[in-house]
Design a protein around this motif. Structure first.
Motif, mmCIF file in Angstrom:
data_model
loop_
_atom_site.group_PDB
_atom_site.id
_atom_site.type_symbol
_atom_site.label_atom_id
_atom_site.label_comp_id
_atom_site.label_asym_id
_atom_site.label_seq_id
_atom_site.Cartn_x
_atom_site.Cartn_y
_atom_site.Cartn_z
ATOM 1 N N SER A 33 0.834 -1.201 0.000
ATOM 2 C CA SER A 33 0.000 0.000 0.000
ATOM 3 C C SER A 33 0.867 1.249 0.000
ATOM 4 O O SER A 33 1.796 1.360 0.794
ATOM 5 C CB SER A 33 -0.944 0.001 1.196
ATOM 6 N N PRO A 34 0.547 2.186 -0.885
ATOM 7 C CA PRO A 34 1.300 3.435 -0.928
ATOM 8 C C PRO A 34 1.031 4.269 0.318
ATOM 9 O O PRO A 34 0.061 4.022 1.026
ATOM 10 C CB PRO A 34 0.779 4.122 -2.187
ATOM 11 N N PRO A 35 1.881 5.240 0.594
ATOM 12 C CA PRO A 35 1.671 6.055 1.783
ATOM 13 C C PRO A 35 0.387 6.869 1.704
ATOM 14 O O PRO A 35 -0.040 7.269 0.620
ATOM 15 C CB PRO A 35 2.897 6.977 1.809
ATOM 16 N N ALA A 36 -0.241 7.081 2.848
ATOM 17 C CA ALA A 36 -1.427 7.935 2.929
ATOM 18 C C ALA A 36 -0.954 9.383 2.937
ATOM 19 O O ALA A 36 -0.185 9.771 3.805
ATOM 20 C CB ALA A 36 -2.218 7.616 4.185
ATOM 21 N N LEU A 37 -1.396 10.137 1.981
ATOM 22 C CA LEU A 37 -0.937 11.522 1.853
ATOM 23 C C LEU A 37 -2.087 12.506 2.006
ATOM 24 O O LEU A 37 -2.106 13.559 1.380
ATOM 25 C CB LEU A 37 -0.229 11.712 0.502
ATOM 26 N N ASP A 38 -3.057 12.163 2.850
ATOM 27 C CA ASP A 38 -4.199 13.043 3.091
ATOM 28 C C ASP A 38 -3.705 14.399 3.581
ATOM 29 O O ASP A 38 -2.822 14.485 4.430
ATOM 30 C CB ASP A 38 -5.126 12.440 4.144
ATOM 31 N N GLY A 39 -4.269 15.451 3.042
ATOM 32 C CA GLY A 39 -3.914 16.787 3.476
ATOM 33 C C GLY A 39 -2.748 17.391 2.708
ATOM 34 O O GLY A 39 -2.425 18.552 2.900
ATOM 35 N N ILE A 40 -2.111 16.613 1.850
ATOM 36 C CA ILE A 40 -1.020 17.135 1.023
ATOM 37 C C ILE A 40 -1.586 17.377 -0.373
ATOM 38 O O ILE A 40 -2.322 16.550 -0.909
ATOM 39 C CB ILE A 40 0.162 16.146 0.970
ATOM 40 N N ALA A 41 -1.232 18.502 -0.962
ATOM 41 C CA ALA A 41 -1.743 18.847 -2.295
ATOM 42 C C ALA A 41 -1.513 17.703 -3.275
ATOM 43 O O ALA A 41 -0.405 17.151 -3.327
ATOM 44 C CB ALA A 41 -1.055 20.115 -2.795
#
Length: 91
Positions: A33-41
């Protein structure tokens, strides 16, 4: 880059990043699973994913290459009007 992602989103980009998990387990989890990047453009997601790549040859070859990629993203964005930004923040 891991520290930067943690600062931006409030958690490490991959699960199992502690001394209780063997390194090969982390690699399996990262590949799954790729990293969770919630909140990053969203336009930064490919850059961050590349910078965090497991395989060295998949990452940026130098900090200068990473800097150039960031500069290209910055150039592609619309200019921000300071007064408009201040009004949004106050709203």
């Amino acid at each position: 880059m891991v520290t930067l992602v943690e600062l931006l989103v409030g958690h490490r980009p991959f699960p199992g990043q502690d001394l209780d998990h063997p390194p090969w387990q982390l690699l399996d989890e990262v590949r799954a699973s790729p990293p969770a990047l919630d909140g990053i453009a969203p336009d930064l997601h490919p850059l961050i994913t590349r910078a965090l790549a497991i395989e060295a040859r998949a990452r940026f070859p130098s900090i200068d290459a990473l800097r150039r990629a960031l500069a290209e993203i910055q150039r592609s964005r619309a200019p921000v009007d300071a007064a408009e930004l201040a009004a949004r923040v106050r709203a």
